[in-house]
Design a protein around this motif. Structure first.
Motif, PDB file in Angstrom:
ATOM      1  N   ALA C  42       0.942  -1.270   0.043  1.00 13.13           N
ATOM      2  CA  ALA C  42       0.170  -0.145  -0.054  1.00 13.13           C
ATOM      3  C   ALA C  42       0.941   1.139  -0.055  1.00 13.13           C
ATOM      4  O   ALA C  42       0.777   2.015  -0.718  1.00 13.13           O
ATOM      5  N   VAL C  54      -0.702   7.745   3.314  1.00 15.20           N
ATOM      6  CA  VAL C  54      -0.778   6.596   2.826  1.00 15.20           C
ATOM      7  C   VAL C  54      -2.112   6.315   3.290  1.00 15.20           C
ATOM      8  O   VAL C  54      -2.870   5.489   2.543  1.00 15.20           O
ATOM      9  N   VAL C  55      -2.303   6.545   4.476  1.00 14.87           N
ATOM     10  CA  VAL C  55      -3.819   6.310   4.922  1.00 14.87           C
ATOM     11  C   VAL C  55      -5.105   6.590   4.039  1.00 14.87           C
ATOM     12  O   VAL C  55      -5.973   5.990   3.723  1.00 14.87           O
ATOM     13  N   VAL C  58      -5.197   4.624   0.946  1.00 14.93           N
ATOM     14  CA  VAL C  58      -5.704   3.387   1.156  1.00 14.93           C
ATOM     15  C   VAL C  58      -7.125   3.427   0.965  1.00 14.93           C
ATOM     16  O   VAL C  58      -8.015   2.877   0.464  1.00 14.93           O
ATOM     17  N   ASN C  59      -7.624   4.695   1.684  1.00 11.35           N
ATOM     18  CA  ASN C  59      -9.165   4.923   2.014  1.00 11.35           C
ATOM     19  C   ASN C  59      -9.788   5.095   0.693  1.00 11.35           C
ATOM     20  O   ASN C  59     -11.058   4.847   0.342  1.00 11.35           O
ATOM     21  N   ARG C  63      -8.802   1.340  -1.720  1.00 14.24           N
ATOM     22  CA  ARG C  63     -10.352   0.666  -1.198  1.00 14.24           C
ATOM     23  C   ARG C  63     -11.148   1.773  -1.360  1.00 14.24           C
ATOM     24  O   ARG C  63     -12.292   1.793  -0.429  1.00 14.24           O
ATOM     25  N   THR C  67     -14.847   2.209   0.846  1.00 16.73           N
ATOM     26  CA  THR C  67     -15.146   3.619   1.535  1.00 16.73           C
ATOM     27  C   THR C  67     -16.556   3.992   0.999  1.00 16.73           C
ATOM     28  O   THR C  67     -17.368   4.491   1.961  1.00 16.73           O
ATOM     29  N   GLU C  70     -18.752   2.338   3.398  1.00 20.38           N
ATOM     30  CA  GLU C  70     -18.820   2.719   4.679  1.00 20.38           C
ATOM     31  C   GLU C  70     -19.556   4.178   4.804  1.00 20.38           C
ATOM     32  O   GLU C  70     -20.548   4.360   5.558  1.00 20.38           O
ATOM     33  N   ILE C  73     -23.243   3.206   4.682  1.00 20.41           N
ATOM     34  CA  ILE C  73     -23.702   3.067   6.180  1.00 20.41           C
ATOM     35  C   ILE C  73     -24.257   4.153   6.809  1.00 20.41           C
ATOM     36  O   ILE C  73     -25.395   4.491   7.454  1.00 20.41           O
ATOM     37  N   LEU C  74     -23.081   5.209   6.799  1.00 19.44           N
ATOM     38  CA  LEU C  74     -23.242   6.666   7.334  1.00 19.44           C
ATOM     39  C   LEU C  74     -24.537   7.268   6.919  1.00 19.44           C
ATOM     40  O   LEU C  74     -25.439   7.585   7.795  1.00 19.44           O
ATOM     41  N   ALA C  77     -27.582   5.492   8.242  1.00 17.12           N
ATOM     42  CA  ALA C  77     -27.750   5.644   9.750  1.00 17.12           C
ATOM     43  C   ALA C  77     -28.549   6.793  10.049  1.00 17.12           C
ATOM     44  O   ALA C  77     -29.394   7.071  10.802  1.00 17.12           O
ATOM     45  N   GLY C 132      -5.732  13.557   8.493  1.00 15.50           N
ATOM     46  CA  GLY C 132      -6.898  14.022   8.251  1.00 15.50           C
ATOM     47  C   GLY C 132      -7.360  13.661   7.010  1.00 15.50           C
ATOM     48  O   GLY C 132      -6.979  12.674   6.442  1.00 15.50           O
ATOM     49  N   PHE C 135     -13.522  12.425   6.850  1.00 11.95           N
ATOM     50  CA  PHE C 135     -14.194  12.052   8.304  1.00 11.95           C
ATOM     51  C   PHE C 135     -13.764  12.821   9.039  1.00 11.95           C
ATOM     52  O   PHE C 135     -14.769  13.330   9.917  1.00 11.95           O
ATOM     53  N   GLN C 136     -12.580  13.005   9.316  1.00 11.48           N
ATOM     54  CA  GLN C 136     -12.300  13.863  10.558  1.00 11.48           C
ATOM     55  C   GLN C 136     -12.699  15.376  10.387  1.00 11.48           C
ATOM     56  O   GLN C 136     -13.242  15.975  11.403  1.00 11.48           O
TER      57      GLN C 136
END
Lengths: 116, 90, 251
Positions: C42, C54-55, C58-59, C63, C67, C70, C73-74, C77, C132, C135-136
């Motif tokens: 990755a 890198v995070v 990946v997100n 991937r 995401t 995800e 889902i959010l 909800a 960051g 999402f954050q």
């Protein structure tokens, strides 16, 4: 000890959260315990991805490949789950509010007595 | 045990203690505050585990959003039953 | 089931699960060691796509489809919460009066509001460079708006918070993510493929679709959190049950 401590802490948090869920006397408290259970998965994921001497997987302030990085894949998994988990917690709390509205109580034991 | 490991061990202990406290505190409004503390300790743990991205989102969600929603739900659930509660100021 | 019996079932189950977990943990590679083949791949892939964080790579790149799940889902909800917490026929709406706020709390909250808001937007915009992302930053920006509730009062918050707009924003965030995915299809690659130019490493415009997807998620999360908190505030502060029919009308 240090080689398994983080895993054990994750397991402890999960079990403690389960205990709270099963013995809770208030549905809002139960939802709080569920979010404690969730925290266990973050701790376990990040503990698996940690690498001694590794640095955060961000290459903006150092030369790429100059230092070992911790595993970014598990961090990506935990990151989205934190925020999505919070909205699911909100959904559960909304359900609790509805239950309290319909039955006038938020105590799981009293609720099961109502069912008869 | 080197410095990094010591720091991680301290944060892990804090997380375990505050998680236990969050379950042991039975009163939901108080539990919300303990959950905020748990969120803070988790954010600290994630930072020393070299996961700043996760720490940031845990800080925003765990120490602000979840406790706030729990407090508001507690208030709503409490207000049920006490119909004469009219001082709905804040 | 009696309480005592329930506790016994719980104790036996927890003991069994605990034993299994300890056994599994003992078989895991020691903490801080172990190979991370996926992590290494990755990392090199994100460097190839000129994404410093890198995070985020990946997100939102490797991937990205996951995401999308995800995010859905959010979205679902939040939709469920809105449906559950709407005002029902047997409930009254009592507009809250204004309350006195300590002047120092007011000054502090109002001074902090723009700072927190800009911090949130900064965190969204720099998601591909520094820790960051959507999402954050979305959560930070959305909670910043609520400093107005602490600093002024509920009515001031309602004035700057036309709920319909945020609900539309939530949908726009979700739709934007899908549209950026379609760009990949139009370019002849797969859905959500990172086909845009990758830009210069370590600049704001690097990472191809990563900053765009980050922005879409940021919009969605910020709007979603504002909508969520407003629904809960509504329930806790404004909506009361009708004094006469509240108790029996619910059945």
């Amino acid at each position: 000890m240090m080689h398994v401590l983080p895993y054990l802490v994750a397991g402890w948090i999960f079990l403690v959260g389960c205990y709270g869920l099963a013995t809770s006397r208030h549905l809002v408290h139960a939802v709080g315990c569920l979010s404690v259970c969730q925290a266990a998965t973050y701790v376990l994921l990040l503990a698996v991805g940690y690498r001694t001497g590794g640095t955060a997987p961000v290459n903006s302030d150092m030369a790429p490949r100059s230092r070992p990085l911790v595993d970014p894949v598990v961090q990506a998994l935990a990151l989205t789950d934190v925020v999505v988990g919070a909205t699911v917690t909100a959904l559960l709390l909304a359900l609790v509010i509805q239950v309290a509205k319909r039955h006038g109580t938020a105590d799981p034991d009293e609720l099961s007595e109502l069912r008869g | 045990m080197n410095g990094d490991d010591l720091l991680i061990a301290v944060c892990l202990t804090l997380v375990a203690v505050s998680a236990t406290a969050a379950v042991a505190v039975r009163e939901p409004a108080r539990q919300a505050l303990v959950l905020a503390v748990l969120g803070l300790t988790l954010a600290a743990l994630f930072t020393v585990l070299q996961a700043p991205d996760v720490a940031l989102s845990q800080l925003a969600v765990g120490s602000v959003l979840t406790p706030l929603l729990i407090l508001l739900s507690v208030r709503k659930v409490r207000r049920r039953g006490r119909v004469d509660d009219k001082e709905a100021g804040r | 089931m009696s309480t005592a019996l329930r506790r016994w079932v719980l104790a036996i189950g927890a003991a069994g699960l605990g034993a299994l977990l300890v056994g599994a943990f003992a078989a895991l590679p020691d903490f801080g060691t172990g190979a991370h083949p996926y992590g290494d791949r990755a990392t090199s892939e994100s460097l190839a796509r000129h994404t410093a964080n890198v995070v985020s790579a990946v997100n939102f790149d490797q991937r990205a489809f996951d995401t999308l799940g995800e995010e859905s889902i959010l979205f679902a909800a939040v939709l469920g919460t809105v449906v559950l917490l709407r005002q029902t026929r047997d409930e009254d709406r009592v507009p809250p009066g204004s309350a006195r706020v300590d002047p120092w709390v007011r000054r502090y909250a109002l001074a902090l509001l723009p700072v927190a808001l800009v911090t949130g937007l900064y965190v969204v915009a720099h998601g591909q460079l520094s820790p960051g992302g959507g999402f954050q930053g979305g959560v930070i920006a959305a909670t910043a708006v609520h400093l107005l509730y602490i600093g002024a009062d509920y009515r001031a918050l309602e004035r700057i918070r036309p709920m319909g707009l945020y609900e539309v924003g939530d949908a726009i965030g979700e739709a934007g993510y899908l549209l950026v995915g379609v760009v990949g299809l139009l370019a002849g690659a797969s859905f959500l493929a990172n086909t845009l130019p990758h830009g210069t490493f370590n600049t704001l415009a690097s990472g191809g679709t990563v900053p765009l997807l980050n922005a879409a998620v940021g919009i969605e999360v910020a709007c979603a959190v504002v909508v969520l908190v407003s629904r809960f505030l509504d329930q806790a502060v404004e909506i009361t049950d009708d004094a006469k029919s509240g108790k029996d009308g619910a059945r």
